[in-house]
Design a protein around this motif. Structure first.
Motif, short mmCIF file in Angstrom:
data_model
loop_
_atom_site.label_atom_id
_atom_site.label_comp_id
_atom_site.label_asym_id
_atom_site.label_seq_id
_atom_site.Cartn_x
_atom_site.Cartn_y
_atom_site.Cartn_z
N ILE A 84 1.82 15.73 -15.54
CA ILE A 84 2.92 14.76 -15.68
C ILE A 84 3.06 13.93 -14.40
CG2 ILE A 84 4.67 16.50 -15.02
CD1 ILE A 84 5.24 13.56 -17.42
N GLU A 85 2.82 14.55 -13.25
CA GLU A 85 2.88 13.79 -12.00
C GLU A 85 1.82 12.69 -12.00
OE1 GLU A 85 4.31 16.93 -8.59
OE2 GLU A 85 2.29 17.18 -9.35
N HIS A 127 0.82 -1.22 0.00
CA HIS A 127 0.00 0.00 0.00
C HIS A 127 0.86 1.27 0.00
CE1 HIS A 127 -3.33 2.59 0.50
NE2 HIS A 127 -3.04 2.94 1.73
N ARG A 128 0.66 2.09 -1.02
CA ARG A 128 1.44 3.33 -1.14
C ARG A 128 0.55 4.56 -1.07
NH1 ARG A 128 2.86 1.41 -6.94
NH2 ARG A 128 0.80 0.57 -6.52
N GLY A 129 -0.74 4.35 -0.92
CA GLY A 129 -1.65 5.51 -0.86
C GLY A 129 -1.75 6.22 -2.20
N ILE A 130 -1.79 5.45 -3.27
CA ILE A 130 -1.68 6.06 -4.61
C ILE A 130 -2.93 6.86 -4.98
CG2 ILE A 130 -2.59 4.28 -6.19
CD1 ILE A 130 0.23 4.46 -7.56
N VAL A 147 2.71 9.82 -14.42
CA VAL A 147 3.68 8.82 -13.94
C VAL A 147 3.08 8.01 -12.80
CG1 VAL A 147 5.74 10.02 -14.76
CG2 VAL A 147 4.98 10.39 -12.42
N LEU A 148 2.16 8.61 -12.05
CA LEU A 148 1.45 7.82 -11.01
C LEU A 148 0.65 6.70 -11.66
CD1 LEU A 148 -0.03 10.36 -8.43
CD2 LEU A 148 1.54 8.48 -7.94
N ARG A 185 -0.02 18.24 -11.02
CA ARG A 185 0.41 18.44 -12.40
C ARG A 185 0.13 17.19 -13.23
NH1 ARG A 185 6.25 19.63 -12.44
NH2 ARG A 185 6.31 18.75 -10.35
N SER A 225 2.57 3.85 -12.46
CA SER A 225 3.12 3.11 -11.33
C SER A 225 2.07 2.32 -10.55
CB SER A 225 3.80 4.06 -10.33
OG SER A 225 4.55 5.01 -10.98
N LYS A 261 -3.15 14.88 -4.41
CA LYS A 261 -2.09 15.79 -3.94
C LYS A 261 -1.21 16.29 -5.08
CE LYS A 261 -1.25 13.68 0.56
NZ LYS A 261 -0.13 13.05 1.29
N LYS A 262 -0.89 15.39 -5.99
CA LYS A 262 -0.01 15.78 -7.10
C LYS A 262 -0.89 16.34 -8.19
CE LYS A 262 3.58 13.32 -5.33
NZ LYS A 262 4.91 13.80 -5.00
N ARG A 282 -4.75 8.69 -3.03
CA ARG A 282 -4.63 9.98 -2.37
C ARG A 282 -3.61 10.86 -3.10
NH1 ARG A 282 -5.86 11.08 3.14
NH2 ARG A 282 -6.16 8.86 3.45
N LEU A 283 -2.55 10.21 -3.61
CA LEU A 283 -1.53 10.99 -4.32
C LEU A 283 -2.08 11.62 -5.61
CD1 LEU A 283 1.77 8.95 -3.90
CD2 LEU A 283 1.16 11.12 -2.87
#
Ligand code: SF4
Lengths: 523, 292
Positions: free
Chosen positions: A185-186, A171-174, A189-190, A183, A193, A180-181, A176-177
């Motif tokens: 491009i962010e 679990h990486r909390g993706i 890439v998420l 942009r 991943s 938060k991220k 939620r990211l």
């Protein structure tokens, strides 16, 4: 009560989703998903969204016969205790566990309420108190170069009576990211991943969703590139899996040949986009690495050599007694079981359940391809091996047809270069400055704005099966909720069922035949 | 039987004869070269999803430490100009696509090193990434040059680096010919290879696994996620104090599900950048580490 009907890749105003009380909501779910209709309808996503000090539960049910998705919702108070429907609809069991874990909701009567993505020391494993049985614990770190998860077997001698799989280590909390991220491009890439072995298909789901939120229509060329990349990903991973399956039954020749055959396909991905797994190949709004005539020629040559040796090896396997004896009748999941647990993709199709987003909810160019899903009926390791072999050849066929009409990427590339260049030219309004204040500015999004107050859904058929991404935007056009569902979310249960009654020594081959994602499940 | 021979004949010899000199096909994003061309630096820096590009004096934040950027390693100040930190770079290609005359990724896949600071590529430089001889441990080459058994630990890796680590052993790359292999138990291993940004949920298993490996042992970080946390870490702008607060309140831009404390207390012997690291990067890195 009416539901909202939408199509794959649509976005609608969030306010148009019908809201009901939980009682109506849950009865409607049971009505839609009770076993008789399970083969046409299945739940593609079910999640909670905190809104105005309440929790909104939203469910999306795909209707394969009508080729659309029904969406409806209900309001429940924060930390409410509500009646579970997991007994009537076992496919929702994991979704309810997720909602309970994320939002502190109590599902009364849930038969299997356990942590989903947390890994407490006192995880309540199922156990049987009997002197003649023993338990075997495996993981989180496994013997191979693979991801972590804990498997707890209850065995009678060599025979597995029960397997329980505890996940969450990855679990990486993706999700939620994604909020938060800010942009593009962010977020791109998420998306790559979420599960690195499915980078292309998750990126396809993300790109369709994001473009739909921005009211952007991707060019034919972009859709063509995405379709091609998706099928290449399927070929590459299926081939690698065939190698691994041969490896697990100690058939060295098969393992070496399939292992070698995967290499030119992933190397082709690298020649096209610079990454063997196709990371960076697919981005919303533009095609970073256009497909040229020269690249097309390389792919044609690659496929010609590939196909001959692939077919040759496949024939050998299906007539080789010592391989067959390990694959046939091993790890069976029945049609009833896959229907009940809501299995998707290759796993469902290998047990005779036709479930394939490419034909039921076409996206990209699949509408033109007239895709006919391949079905197998025994639900054993051999069916899952055969289906891979046939799907690979089917995909090779699609790609050959596509290569006869390579679209022109010229103009599109010029435009995207222009946008990127323009964004770069506006010296002081750089993407960085915008990102720092968290603004959903045009520079951050290549000139596209996310529409406020929307709900968007996008489905894609990855090589494992159905991927579902959903997003909700707030009144400012910020993403307020991002939900990802990897096919593994449903299919892990299939593995648990498949090993029952098998020898524990057949576990590795059962596991390989599904090859499920840990990170895709754990997020 | 005949068909088996036919298959074998078609299989042919697939191994790459010299893995130190092999060429990678097509576009490959290996070691970047940054030209001296004048561009809008702020825009360029702003493109990068992980803050791998910096302007002016570059310092290597000890990003191996916590999941937030933190200066626990000695800061290194470099000359003027732009730099790219391969320990943070996801090789997404955006900077090169938007500024093709400024940044160019070469096919040089030998980008592994034993010194975190050597992963920083500076403007105008076109020199290979090198190992730091002062950090070499003599026992590594003495004991492991002909046989190195590794235990892989995926700690929230996305299965791409795991995939490429697996590929190092296939018939093409055939790392086994150098006596380097992955083994099933840490008790059989000479070291661990970590992939992924290290989730909280894997941090304890990682420690237990490492402790189970008999000394002397090595630690290898495979992939950008393992080296710096990649896209899962906080942005560079947030310093550690702010971040500690931010993590608690969850306003930090990174994932709060990571626990990278293992790396604060252990010395890393090899960094293998990439997203994922390419098999040739991995093999050459391990050879350089053990055979000097
Ligand atoms: S390639 Fe690396 S340096 Fe360039 S934008 Fe992507 S992550 Fe940043």
């Amino acid at each position: 009560m009416d539901t909202l009907r939408m199509h794959n890749g649509d976005s609608v105003a969030f306010s148009t989703i019908p809201v009901m009380d939980y009682h109506c909501f849950s009865s409607l779910i049971v009505e839609k998903l009770s076993s008789g209709t399970a083969s046409v309808r299945h739940c593609v996503n079910y999640f909670g969204y905190p809104l105005d000090e309440e929790l909104r539960l939203v469910i999306a049910i795909a209707d394969d016969a009508m080729h659309d998705i029904e969406v409806f919702s209900c309001r429940v108070p924060e930390c409410a205790a509500i009646q579970s429907v997991a007994v009537q609809v076992p496919a929702l069991s994991r979704f309810e566990r997720e909602i309970s874990e994320n939002h502190n909701i109590t599902f009364e009567g849930h038969p299997w309420m356990k942590p989903l993505r947390t890994t407490p020391d006192d995880y309540p494993f199922y156990s049987i108190d009997d002197e003649e049985l023993h338990e075997v614990g495996v993981g989180p770190i496994h013997a191979g170069v693979i991801e972590p998860g804990h498997f707890r077997f209850i065995c009678s001698g060599e025979k597995v009576l029960n397997l329980e799989i505890m996940l969450g280590y990855q679990h990486r909390g993706i999700e939620r990211l994604f909020l938060k991220k800010k942009r593009l491009i962010e977020r791109s890439v998420l998306a790559e991943s979420i599960a690195g072995d499915t980078a292309v298909s998750h990126s396809v789901a993300f790109a369709s969703l994001y473009e739909s939120l921005c009211g952007f229509k991707a060019s034919e060329a972009a859709l063509w590139a995405r379709t091609l990349a998706s099928e290449l990903e399927r070929i590459a991973i299926h081939t690698g899996d065939l190698s691994a399956i041969c490896g697990d039954v100690a058939y060295q020749l098969g393992s070496a040949v399939y292992g070698r055959l995967r290499t030119p396909i992933i190397n082709f991905m690298q020649q096209w986009c610079g990454n063997r797994l196709g990371k960076s190949c697919i981005r919303p709004f533009y095609t970073p690495y256009p497909f040229t005539a020269e690249i097309a020629q390389i792919l044609l040559t690659t496929l010609t050599v590939y196909e001959r040796d692939f077919v040759e090896m496949g024939k050998k396997i299906s007539h080789f007694p010592s391989v067959l004896s390990r694959l046939e009748h091993t790890g069976i999941v029945t049609l009833d079981q896959v229907s009940e647990i809501g299995a998707v993709g290759m796993t469902a199709r290998a047990s005779g359940l036709e479930r394939d987003i490419r034909s039921s909810h076409p996206y990209l160019l699949y509408g033109n391809i007239d895709h006919r899903p391949i079905l197998k009926h025994h639900g054993d390791v051999y069916s899952r091996t055969q289906i891979r072999k046939e799907e690979v050849l089917q995909s090779v066929g699609y790609i050959r047809d596509m290569l006869e009409n390579v679209p022109d990427f010229g103009i599109e590339t010029a435009i995207t270069r222009g946008v990127a260049g323009a964004a770069a030219d506006k010296a002081d309004t750089s993407a960085n400055a915008a990102a720092a204040v968290g603004a959903n500015s045009a520079a951050v999004n290549l000139g596209h704005a996310v529409a406020p107050g929307m709900f968007a859904i996008s489905l894609a058929e990855g090589w494992r099966g159905e991927i579902c991404h959903c997003a909700i935007t707030d009144s400012q056009g910020e993403i307020a909720l991002y939900k990802i569902k990897d096919p593994s979310f449903h299919n892990w249960t299939a593995l648990e069922l498949a090993v029952r009654g098998n020898e524990i020594s057949d576990f590795p081959i059962c596991n390989k035949s599904f090859n499920l994602s840990y990170c895709g499940h754990d997020l | 039987m005949i068909d088996t021979f036919k298959i074998l004949f078609h299989q042919g010899k697939q191994y790459i004869p010299d893995v130190t000199k092999a060429k990678v096909p097509g576009i490959f994003r290996g070691r970047p070269v940054i030209s001296n061309e004048k561009v809008d630096l702020q825009a360029l820096v702003g493109i990068c999803p992980t803050g791998a590009i910096s302007e002016g004096a570059t310092t290597v934040a000890g990003s191996v430490g916590s999941n937030c950027a933190k200066s626990s390693l000695p800061a290194q100040t470099a000359s003027e100009g732009l730099s790219i930190d391969l320990g943070k770079c996801l090789f997404c290609g955006e900077c090169e696509r938007c500024f093709p005359r400024k940044i160019h990724f070469t096919q040089d896949y030998k980008i592994a090193t034993n010194n975190r600071n050597n992963l920083i590529v500076r403007e105008g430089e076109d020199t290979p990434i090198h190992f730091d001889d002062t950090l070499r441990r003599p026992e590594i080459s003495r004991l492991f040059r002909h046989s190195l058994k590794l235990r892989q630990v995926s700690a929230a890796g996305d299965n791409s680096c795991e995939w490429e680590l697996g590929a190092t052993g296939n018939v093409n790359f055939d790392m086994g010919r150098f006596g380097i292999e992955f083994v099933a138990s840490p008790r059989h291993a000479d070291g661990i290879v970590i992939t992924g940004p290290i989730s909280k949920n894997m941090s304890r298993a990682l420690q237990i696994c490492y402790d189970a490996v008999p000394a002397p042992k090595i630690i290898v970080l495979a992939g950008t996620d393992a080296i710096s946390g990649g896209i899962f870490s906080c942005s560079v702008a947030e310093n550690d104090h702010i971040c500690a607060d931010m993590l608690n309140n969850d306003v930090c831009s990174g994932s709060r599900e990571l626990d990278r404390s293992f790396l604060e207390t252990h010395t890393v012997d090899l960094f293998l950048p990439g997203n994922p690291a390419h098999p040739l990067t991995i093999i050459n890195g391990l050879l350089e580490l053990t055979r000097f």
